[in-house]
Scaffold this active site. Structure first.
Site, PDB file in Angstrom:
ATOM      1  N   PRO A  53      40.556  38.792  35.374  1.00 57.96           N
ATOM      2  CA  PRO A  53      41.968  38.951  35.751  1.00 57.96           C
ATOM      3  C   PRO A  53      42.750  39.568  34.604  1.00 57.96           C
ATOM      4  O   PRO A  53      42.687  39.099  33.472  1.00 57.96           O
ATOM      5  CB  PRO A  53      42.424  37.508  36.031  1.00 57.96           C
ATOM      6  CG  PRO A  53      41.487  36.649  35.244  1.00 57.96           C
ATOM      7  CD  PRO A  53      40.172  37.373  35.241  1.00 57.96           C
ATOM      8  N   MET A  54      43.489  40.631  34.896  1.00 59.92           N
ATOM      9  CA  MET A  54      44.285  41.313  33.876  1.00 59.92           C
ATOM     10  C   MET A  54      45.646  41.650  34.463  1.00 59.92           C
ATOM     11  O   MET A  54      45.720  42.342  35.489  1.00 59.92           O
ATOM     12  CB  MET A  54      43.595  42.595  33.418  1.00 59.92           C
ATOM     13  CG  MET A  54      42.317  42.365  32.647  1.00 59.92           C
ATOM     14  SD  MET A  54      41.526  43.933  32.194  1.00 59.92           S
ATOM     15  CE  MET A  54      40.781  44.395  33.763  1.00 59.92           C
ATOM     16  N   GLN A 116      43.418  34.528  41.069  1.00 61.06           N
ATOM     17  CA  GLN A 116      43.758  33.604  39.989  1.00 61.06           C
ATOM     18  C   GLN A 116      45.239  33.244  40.033  1.00 61.06           C
ATOM     19  O   GLN A 116      46.099  34.107  40.214  1.00 61.06           O
ATOM     20  CB  GLN A 116      43.435  34.197  38.626  1.00 61.06           C
ATOM     21  CG  GLN A 116      43.614  33.163  37.510  1.00 61.06           C
ATOM     22  CD  GLN A 116      43.523  33.752  36.124  1.00 61.06           C
ATOM     23  OE1 GLN A 116      44.398  34.506  35.713  1.00 61.06           O
ATOM     24  NE2 GLN A 116      42.467  33.407  35.403  1.00 61.06           N
ATOM     25  N   CYS A 145      44.918  31.760  29.244  1.00 56.43           N
ATOM     26  CA  CYS A 145      45.866  32.725  28.691  1.00 56.43           C
ATOM     27  C   CYS A 145      46.587  32.130  27.485  1.00 56.43           C
ATOM     28  O   CYS A 145      47.159  31.032  27.570  1.00 56.43           O
ATOM     29  CB  CYS A 145      46.873  33.130  29.760  1.00 56.43           C
ATOM     30  SG  CYS A 145      48.012  34.410  29.215  1.00 56.43           S
ATOM     31  N   LYS A 194      39.079  29.071  34.400  1.00 56.22           N
ATOM     32  CA  LYS A 194      38.864  29.855  33.187  1.00 56.22           C
ATOM     33  C   LYS A 194      39.529  29.129  32.028  1.00 56.22           C
ATOM     34  O   LYS A 194      40.711  28.772  32.100  1.00 56.22           O
ATOM     35  CB  LYS A 194      39.467  31.250  33.333  1.00 56.22           C
ATOM     36  CG  LYS A 194      39.237  32.161  32.135  1.00 56.22           C
ATOM     37  CD  LYS A 194      40.108  33.402  32.210  1.00 56.22           C
ATOM     38  CE  LYS A 194      41.558  33.047  31.943  1.00 56.22           C
ATOM     39  NZ  LYS A 194      42.433  34.239  31.849  1.00 56.22           N
ATOM     40  N   HIS A 222      35.959  31.419  27.617  1.00 54.69           N
ATOM     41  CA  HIS A 222      36.293  32.423  26.610  1.00 54.69           C
ATOM     42  C   HIS A 222      36.063  31.771  25.250  1.00 54.69           C
ATOM     43  O   HIS A 222      36.705  30.775  24.923  1.00 54.69           O
ATOM     44  CB  HIS A 222      37.762  32.839  26.776  1.00 54.69           C
ATOM     45  CG  HIS A 222      38.194  33.936  25.861  1.00 54.69           C
ATOM     46  ND1 HIS A 222      39.176  34.836  26.206  1.00 54.69           N
ATOM     47  CD2 HIS A 222      37.804  34.282  24.618  1.00 54.69           C
ATOM     48  CE1 HIS A 222      39.367  35.687  25.206  1.00 54.69           C
ATOM     49  NE2 HIS A 222      38.542  35.369  24.242  1.00 54.69           N
TER      50      HIS A 222
END
Length: 310
Positions: A53-54, A116, A145, A194, A222
């Site tokens: 997801p960006m 997301q 994030c 995530k 991550h």
């Protein structure tokens, strides 16, 4: 492949349903939970390469281009749950998969797709996710994030009640569990999460186990903390003094998460470190960690990565 966290977190006609899977409460037997997770993962084609997801980048046009070069699974950009749940115009603007993109065989080529969401209220997140449930393969909760916007909970103009999202949820394990369990019990599609790693391996493993127990089907890790980001890195912490090494992803932690969750649980994965990695390097990391998939974002814009996928 890159491991930035989406900053700025099936069949051709329907999402992969979990209607036949046991509920998380009934899934205390790990083998039972693992079976439905791996069955779901297999129903997606057992993806290896994933478009992360960006914000402002992983919209449909970029997803379709990425799929052309070897991406097997893609995420939408992160969607703010609070305005999405309340405002029809917001839903039309920020979710772009209401209609399929069909090829000559009538197959939706923008699948499998994970939507997301970002937010901190379980019921609001569930209401938002319900709108996209028929159109996606799974719903993901952004707990990775690290941006200032995530720390604030988004803009008060659209999310006045949200206090935080992304990696700033990770220091509240009870809230993390409530978010996952509420969506897992309330949706007919799987829920994935995530995360970023925490300050210690032990904290990270405890969090991963809690997410598993709450009913998530897959976990994307991550391998950086929320402070391992050039724009926000604390210059007194030694990250800058260590240079690129201080900001590098920790693959050993990702491997430890994979091990503690157990091989019977499906879909845990690693987010790749660095901005330019060849397909060979990426696949080596996958083998070293034992993860089911590798997730990339900004690095997908590199021709080297595209050649590595093809």
């Amino acid at each position: 492949r890159s491991s930035s966290s989406g900053e700025g977190g099936s069949s051709s006609s329907s999402s992969s349903s979990r209607s036949t899977r046991p509920s998380p409460a009934a899934g205390s037997q790990k083998s039972g939970r693992g079976k439905w997770a791996w069955d779901w993962w297999a129903s997606l084609g057992s993806p290896r390469y994933v478009c992360s997801p960006m914000i402002d980048q992983s919209e449909r046009a970029f997803r379709l281009l990425s799929r052309r070069y070897g991406v097997d699974l893609a995420y939408t950009p992160m969607i703010h749950a609070e305005p999405f749940a309340a405002d029809p115009e917001w839903r039309q603007k920020y979710f772009d998969a209401w209609r399929p993109v069909l090829d000559d065989r009538g197959v939706n080529i923008d699948k499998p797709l994970i939507a997301q969401f970002g937010g901190d209220d379980p019921e609001t997140m569930l209401r938002a996710a319900k709108f996209v449930e028929p159109y996606v393969s799974a719903v993901d909760i952004n707990m990775g994030c690290p941006t200032e916007e995530a720390r604030r909970g988004g803009l008060h103009t659209h999310s006045p009640r949200c206090r935080r999202f992304g990696a700033y949820l990770l220091d509240s394990p009870n809230l993390v569990k409530r978010l996952v369990s509420t969506l897992a019990n309330g949706l007919s599609v799987p829920v994935t999460v995530k995360i970023r790693v925490l300050d210690t391996v032990e904290e990270t493993l405890d969090l991963a186990l809690a997410i598993q127990e709450a009913g998530a089907a897959a976990l994307c890790v991550h391998g950086r903390t929320k402070n391992q980001r050039p724009k926000l890195a604390d210059r007194t912490s030694g990250l800058w003094a260590a240079g690129a090494k201080g900001l590098a992803a920790d693959w050993e932690v990702i491997a430890a998460v994979r091990e503690v969750l157990g091989g019977e649980w499906g879909g845990d994965c690693g987010r790749l470190g660095g901005r330019r990695h060849t397909g060979h390097c990426e696949w080596r990391h996958r083998d070293e960690t034992g993860c089911a998939e590798l997730v990339a974002n900004h690095g997908l814009r590199s021709s080297d990565v595209c050649r590595g996928l093809a």
